[in-house]
Enzyme design. Structure first.
Site, PDB file in Angstrom:
ATOM      1  N   GLY A  10       0.830  -1.314   0.072  1.00 27.46           N
ATOM      2  CA  GLY A  10       0.013  -0.031   0.011  1.00 27.46           C
ATOM      3  C   GLY A  10       0.823   1.038  -0.003  1.00 27.46           C
ATOM      4  O   GLY A  10       1.993   1.347   0.389  1.00 27.46           O
ATOM      5  N   ARG A  14      -2.534   8.488   3.527  1.00 33.08           N
ATOM      6  CA  ARG A  14      -3.005   9.384   4.684  1.00 33.08           C
ATOM      7  C   ARG A  14      -1.570   9.962   5.292  1.00 33.08           C
ATOM      8  O   ARG A  14      -1.843  10.673   5.955  1.00 33.08           O
ATOM      9  CB  ARG A  14      -3.783   8.665   5.731  1.00 33.08           C
ATOM     10  CG  ARG A  14      -5.372   8.693   5.028  1.00 33.08           C
ATOM     11  CD  ARG A  14      -6.293   7.730   6.054  1.00 33.08           C
ATOM     12  NE  ARG A  14      -5.926   6.150   5.791  1.00 33.08           N
ATOM     13  CZ  ARG A  14      -6.253   5.437   6.526  1.00 33.08           C
ATOM     14  NH1 ARG A  14      -6.933   5.668   7.771  1.00 33.08           N
ATOM     15  NH2 ARG A  14      -6.072   4.139   6.203  1.00 33.08           N
ATOM     16  N   GLN A  72       2.805  -6.680  -6.188  1.00 30.97           N
ATOM     17  CA  GLN A  72       1.214  -6.324  -6.551  1.00 30.97           C
ATOM     18  C   GLN A  72       1.207  -5.269  -7.234  1.00 30.97           C
ATOM     19  O   GLN A  72       1.370  -4.157  -6.584  1.00 30.97           O
ATOM     20  CB  GLN A  72       0.565  -6.115  -5.034  1.00 30.97           C
ATOM     21  CG  GLN A  72      -0.941  -5.995  -5.412  1.00 30.97           C
ATOM     22  CD  GLN A  72      -1.640  -5.748  -4.039  1.00 30.97           C
ATOM     23  OE1 GLN A  72      -1.016  -5.275  -3.015  1.00 30.97           O
ATOM     24  NE2 GLN A  72      -2.790  -5.980  -3.975  1.00 30.97           N
ATOM     25  N   GLY A 139     -11.720  -2.374  10.967  1.00 27.08           N
ATOM     26  CA  GLY A 139     -12.653  -3.534  10.759  1.00 27.08           C
ATOM     27  C   GLY A 139     -13.095  -3.917  11.970  1.00 27.08           C
ATOM     28  O   GLY A 139     -12.572  -3.972  12.954  1.00 27.08           O
ATOM     29  N   ARG A 332      32.632  11.865  13.892  1.00 34.85           N
ATOM     30  CA  ARG A 332      31.833  11.211  12.950  1.00 34.85           C
ATOM     31  C   ARG A 332      32.711  10.266  11.924  1.00 34.85           C
ATOM     32  O   ARG A 332      34.191  10.251  11.813  1.00 34.85           O
ATOM     33  CB  ARG A 332      31.101  12.175  12.118  1.00 34.85           C
ATOM     34  CG  ARG A 332      32.114  13.103  11.094  1.00 34.85           C
ATOM     35  CD  ARG A 332      31.337  14.562  10.568  1.00 34.85           C
ATOM     36  NE  ARG A 332      32.363  15.145   9.910  1.00 34.85           N
ATOM     37  CZ  ARG A 332      32.422  15.026   8.710  1.00 34.85           C
ATOM     38  NH1 ARG A 332      31.725  14.151   7.661  1.00 34.85           N
ATOM     39  NH2 ARG A 332      33.349  16.001   7.918  1.00 34.85           N
ATOM     40  N   ALA A 424      53.628  27.107  16.422  1.00 39.17           N
ATOM     41  CA  ALA A 424      52.284  27.758  16.355  1.00 39.17           C
ATOM     42  C   ALA A 424      52.335  28.469  14.872  1.00 39.17           C
ATOM     43  O   ALA A 424      53.216  28.891  14.478  1.00 39.17           O
ATOM     44  CB  ALA A 424      52.010  28.696  17.543  1.00 39.17           C
TER      45      ALA A 424
END
Ligand code: UD1
Ligand code: CA
Length: 455
Positions: A10, A14, A72, A139, A332, A424
């Site tokens: 399906g 909705r 289907q 149902g 990450r 640095a």
């Protein structure tokens, strides 16, 4: 002997989405995966998944699962979906379990209970039902006395039938040889012009077959996902149940209303989770950690015991024991941080590894680099790993006991030798030998007032 058919063709109109309903996620796991994970604990000969709407997407998601897929092409109803499955089921002589693919709260124990009742009582047809205070949309189970005579969809019910509170949950067991012939009798002469699977119940009654419902008491378990509101409620229910389990196993959740943890994450005893924390599946956290406030951990990820992660994002990376991450760090892309390390404020680490006792305490980017033990990264150090023209990335290594000064740039690929120091403000483009000092910046000159104008 049982085969399962999962109805997942399906669209889910909705939800107002181009994405198939069963691929919408609860935590980082699609609705259909929740259903399949429940089925994994049911003894089954085969699982057949009916795909239809955007079938390629559903099929490519299903690659990781040991299931057969059947297409289907037109979604003409749940009964039509089972008609399509008929060929794949063949002349199977066992039970066929049919499950709506949109019910992610269904428990494997409930399915096992249904099958046991079905097989012990030698029934032809059984299904899960539930008493709902607000049965709207489901149902209804129509009985004559105690005997089940039909399931009627909301849209086809008369006013008195709409008052019935026993609903069909969308999980069925069929004795295949007996029930399959009923599929030929289905028609779409109903309010939705669909072939209803649920019409098999009236057909079974007309044939004098033995049907029963297996009533369950937790109304949420049968919940189908039809709207975004349903999705939000399922997120909330899964989360609440999981936080309760975690607290009962010895994890402190400071503010359960502001914490979301996937049930597929593992957290050790005496770890404290502060508010605003979101943890996805395949995250393993050790004991005695402090996570949050406001921390996101996306799996697969591992956090070792005694580690703190504050106001930070960890994604597909691991952090060993007794390290300190944050505030405002981003680790990450398969990074691997060793024990007793620090990834401090405004530090991003991508696809890199830290050995033991290595620190990047402030304002740095570490990308595609191997940092060995006891390395100190000065504030503002950047590893320039990316060539924008070619799109290529390069790797650098910093050996043990080396350090970089504040605001230095290492242009990859370079290697900083053991015990070496980068001064640095240096831009390093060549390897630095062990124990040496690399200075790569112009010298400071202090001009006298008379020479200021020349400059
Ligand atoms: C269905 C039941 C209803 C039950 C409810 C429980 C029918 C006719 N009705 O209604 O009695 O109370 O589930 O949640 O079965 N699907 C297909 N192919 C199709 C149509 C649907 O594979 O042609 C799949 C959907 O993807 C979904 C499942 O079947 O996963 C149920 O379909 P849906 O339209 O949600 O049925 P409901 O109206 O909820
Ligand atoms: Ca539904």
């Amino acid at each position: 002997m049982t085969k399962a058919v999962v109805l997942a063709a399906g669209r889910g109109s909705r939800l107002y989405s181009p994405k198939p309903k069963v691929l919408h996620k609860i935590f980082d796991k699609p609705v259909l995966a929740w259903v399949l994970d429940s089925l994994a604990e049911v003894e089954l000969d085969e699982i057949i998944v009916i795909c239809g709407y955007k079938a390629e997407q559903v099929q490519s998601f299903l690659h990781a699962y040991p299931v057969t897929t059947v297409i289907q092409a037109e979604q003409l109803g749940t009964g039509h979906a089972l008609q399509i499955a008929r060929e794949a089921i063949g002349d199977y002589e066992g039970s066929v379990l049919v499950v709506n693919g949109d019910c992610p709260l269904i428990e494997s124990s409930t399915i096992n209970d249904l099958l046991k009742q079905h097989q012990d009582n030698i029934l032809d047809l059984s299904f899960l039902s539930c008493e709902l205070e607000k049965p709207y949309g489901y149902g209804r189970v129509i009985r004559k006395g105690s005997e089940i005579i039909a399931i009627k969809e909301e849209k086809d019910c008369s006013e008195p039938e709409k008052l019935i509170t026993e609903i069909n949950a969308g999980v069925y067991a069929f004795e295949w040889q007996t029930i399959a012939p009923g599929l030929e009798t289905l028609s779409n002469n109903n309010a939705q012009e669909e072939y209803y699977l649920t019409d098999l119940i009236a057909w079974a009654y007309s044939q004098g077959l033995a049907s029963a419902s297996h009533k369950i008491t937790n109304p949420y378990e049968v919940m189908g996902i039809n709207t975004r509101e349903d999705l939000a409620l399922v997120w909330k229910l899964k989360n609440e149940a999981n936080l309760e389990l975690l607290m009962r196993s010895g994890v402190t959740i400071v503010d359960p209303l502001n914490t979301m943890i996937s049930p597929d994450a593992d957290i050790g005893q005496d770890t404290i989770i502060f508010p605003g924390t979101y943890i996805q599946r395949r995250v393993v956290i050790g004991e005695g950690c402090e996570i949050g406030p406001n921390t996101t951990i996306l799996g697969p990820a591992e956090i070792g015991s005694g580690t703190s992660v504050i106001h930070s994002v960890i994604s597909r990376s691991s952090i060993a024991e007794n390290s300190f991450i944050g505030p405002f760090a981003h680790v990450r892309g398969g990074s691997d941080i060793g024990p007793d390390c620090k990834v401090g404020s405004f530090v991003e680490v991508k696809n890199s590894s830290f050995g033991e006792k290595t620190m990047a305490s402030h304002l740095s980017y570490i990308g595609d680099a191997k940092l060995k033990n006891n390395v100190n990264i000065g504030a503002g150090t950047v590893i320039a790993n990316y060539d924008h023209r070619t799109g290529k990335k390069f790797e650098s290594t910093i050996q043990s006991n080396a350090s970089t000064g504040a605001n230095s740039v290492l242009v990859s690929p370079v290697e900083i030798g053991a015990g070496a120091t980068v001064a640095a403000g240096s831009v390093i483009t060549k390897n630095v030998p062990a124990d040496s000092l690399a200075i790569a910046r112009s010298r400071q000159e202090n001009l006298s007032p008379s020479r200021k104008t020349e400059a």
